[in-house]
Design a protein around this motif. Sequence first.
Motif, PDB file in Angstrom:
ATOM      1  N   VAL A   1       1.319   2.510   4.144  1.00 40.19           N
ATOM      2  CA  VAL A   1       0.019   3.183   4.105  1.00 40.19           C
ATOM      3  C   VAL A   1      -0.592   3.089   2.711  1.00 40.19           C
ATOM      4  O   VAL A   1      -1.763   2.738   2.546  1.00 40.19           O
ATOM      5  CB  VAL A   1       0.142   4.660   4.533  1.00 40.19           C
ATOM      6  CG1 VAL A   1      -1.142   5.423   4.224  1.00 40.19           C
ATOM      7  CG2 VAL A   1       0.437   4.744   6.023  1.00 40.19           C
ATOM      8  N   LYS A   2       0.207   3.397   1.677  1.00 40.89           N
ATOM      9  CA  LYS A   2      -0.322   3.334   0.315  1.00 40.89           C
ATOM     10  C   LYS A   2      -0.740   1.915  -0.073  1.00 40.89           C
ATOM     11  O   LYS A   2      -1.792   1.703  -0.681  1.00 40.89           O
ATOM     12  CB  LYS A   2       0.721   3.869  -0.678  1.00 40.89           C
ATOM     13  CG  LYS A   2       0.833   5.382  -0.701  1.00 40.89           C
ATOM     14  CD  LYS A   2       1.675   5.845  -1.879  1.00 40.89           C
ATOM     15  CE  LYS A   2       1.644   7.368  -2.002  1.00 40.89           C
ATOM     16  NZ  LYS A   2       2.393   7.846  -3.183  1.00 40.89           N
ATOM     17  N   ALA A   3       0.102   0.952   0.282  1.00 37.84           N
ATOM     18  CA  ALA A   3      -0.180  -0.431  -0.096  1.00 37.84           C
ATOM     19  C   ALA A   3      -1.425  -0.957   0.606  1.00 37.84           C
ATOM     20  O   ALA A   3      -2.325  -1.515  -0.034  1.00 37.84           O
ATOM     21  CB  ALA A   3       1.021  -1.313   0.235  1.00 37.84           C
ATOM     22  N   VAL A   4      -1.487  -0.782   1.918  1.00 38.25           N
ATOM     23  CA  VAL A   4      -2.617  -1.320   2.685  1.00 38.25           C
ATOM     24  C   VAL A   4      -3.895  -0.546   2.382  1.00 38.25           C
ATOM     25  O   VAL A   4      -4.969  -1.144   2.190  1.00 38.25           O
ATOM     26  CB  VAL A   4      -2.311  -1.298   4.197  1.00 38.25           C
ATOM     27  CG1 VAL A   4      -3.530  -1.748   5.002  1.00 38.25           C
ATOM     28  CG2 VAL A   4      -1.111  -2.192   4.501  1.00 38.25           C
ATOM     29  N   LYS A   5      -3.799   0.772   2.338  1.00 36.22           N
ATOM     30  CA  LYS A   5      -4.987   1.588   2.046  1.00 36.22           C
ATOM     31  C   LYS A   5      -5.552   1.254   0.672  1.00 36.22           C
ATOM     32  O   LYS A   5      -6.757   1.059   0.507  1.00 36.22           O
ATOM     33  CB  LYS A   5      -4.626   3.069   2.124  1.00 36.22           C
ATOM     34  CG  LYS A   5      -5.793   4.009   1.854  1.00 36.22           C
ATOM     35  CD  LYS A   5      -5.362   5.471   1.973  1.00 36.22           C
ATOM     36  CE  LYS A   5      -6.522   6.420   1.719  1.00 36.22           C
ATOM     37  NZ  LYS A   5      -6.106   7.837   1.849  1.00 36.22           N
ATOM     38  N   GLY A   6      -4.678   1.196  -0.322  1.00 34.92           N
ATOM     39  CA  GLY A   6      -5.129   0.871  -1.667  1.00 34.92           C
ATOM     40  C   GLY A   6      -5.771  -0.504  -1.740  1.00 34.92           C
ATOM     41  O   GLY A   6      -6.797  -0.694  -2.410  1.00 34.92           O
ATOM     42  N   PHE A   7      -5.176  -1.457  -1.039  1.00 34.52           N
ATOM     43  CA  PHE A   7      -5.705  -2.816  -1.063  1.00 34.52           C
ATOM     44  C   PHE A   7      -7.062  -2.896  -0.371  1.00 34.52           C
ATOM     45  O   PHE A   7      -7.994  -3.525  -0.875  1.00 34.52           O
ATOM     46  CB  PHE A   7      -4.709  -3.762  -0.387  1.00 34.52           C
ATOM     47  CG  PHE A   7      -5.147  -5.199  -0.393  1.00 34.52           C
ATOM     48  CD1 PHE A   7      -5.111  -5.951  -1.550  1.00 34.52           C
ATOM     49  CD2 PHE A   7      -5.594  -5.804   0.774  1.00 34.52           C
ATOM     50  CE1 PHE A   7      -5.515  -7.285  -1.562  1.00 34.52           C
ATOM     51  CE2 PHE A   7      -5.998  -7.127   0.782  1.00 34.52           C
ATOM     52  CZ  PHE A   7      -5.955  -7.870  -0.389  1.00 34.52           C
ATOM     53  N   LEU A   8      -7.181  -2.271   0.800  1.00 32.13           N
ATOM     54  CA  LEU A   8      -8.442  -2.318   1.539  1.00 32.13           C
ATOM     55  C   LEU A   8      -9.580  -1.655   0.768  1.00 32.13           C
ATOM     56  O   LEU A   8     -10.743  -2.083   0.874  1.00 32.13           O
ATOM     57  CB  LEU A   8      -8.279  -1.645   2.905  1.00 32.13           C
ATOM     58  CG  LEU A   8      -7.359  -2.335   3.913  1.00 32.13           C
ATOM     59  CD1 LEU A   8      -7.267  -1.506   5.192  1.00 32.13           C
ATOM     60  CD2 LEU A   8      -7.849  -3.744   4.232  1.00 32.13           C
TER      61      LEU A   8
END
Length: 341
Positions: free
Chosen positions: A89-96
């Motif tokens: 969640v942190k990785a994808v959310k931050g990237f998006l």
Amino acid sequence: MKLRRGALGLALALLPLLSPASAVEPISLGLAIAGAAASALTGFISYPRLYCYFRECCLQRHDQRAAAALQESLDKKLFGQHLVNKVVVKAVKGFLNNTNAKKPLALSLHGWTGTGKNFVSKIIAESIYKRGLQSKYVHQFVATLHFPHAHSISLYKDQLQSWIRGNVSICPRSLFIFDEMDKMHAGLIDSIKPFLDYYELLDGVSYRQAIFIFLSNAGAEKITEVALDFWRNGRMREDIQLTDMQNALSVSVFNNKNSGFWHSTLIDRNLIDYFVPFLPLEYKHVKMCVRVEIESRGYAVDEDILTRIADEMTYFPREERIYSDKGCKTVDAKLDYYYDF
């Protein structure tokens, strides 16, 4: 005149898509046609949104909506994987939400069969594109299917590079999923290294919005070793932190000749952003999987059948019988046996 014909064509094309209620309301119909014509006349402001309502488009979902959908799905559907939930969640959310990413996002998912790697990659795809894995902007590669012959590595490298370059040129937010990395021929995955590096452009194409996900059983032994140590020392599973295994996991995968990442430049150059460990599933997690599967099929949960299915699974280590050796992978097939669907 050309513009007027285009507007009329757009309006007529929308007629079959109107609801029956709209079709019997002349005023609403007139407004719809007028609105369609206005959209065409104003160019690229309204028309793309209208078109993408009915047809899949690149960057279809707003990034904040995608992140929220990802969090909700993982919370409801993924069991026993607190590290995965938190990191993904942190990785994808931050990237998006990063409007100036310096490189594509690269996630490497590791763990035993049935612990949820494919399931999580499916959820990620569905959070970004409505059609999920069926989206034309989501691309799956399976090592044993797409790259079966060791003597064709050079050909595979050229094809893989061309495929990634072509698809990112069409859609910057392309998602690439590589399954069975532990069966990938050594050196093949290094052919995509330029696309994962910190380049602003490569031959006029930016890859900084793309997402790469790698799935592998490699490193599962190391993950289980850490989990067992916690259990034997009376510590909670949820106390395991990413720092307890990420470095050991990356080293294990790098030095494993059967990992697909053996001495890979992707690891050597730190181009994999996160090595995500999937913990082996316990008896209680298997029961959760069975319950959700029964409910998803629209049937009332029979607690006796639920328990029998969980009891039939095999567990390891042999003495303690803590972890399911197939995770939740065979739950679906076992339900077919017990329920007359």
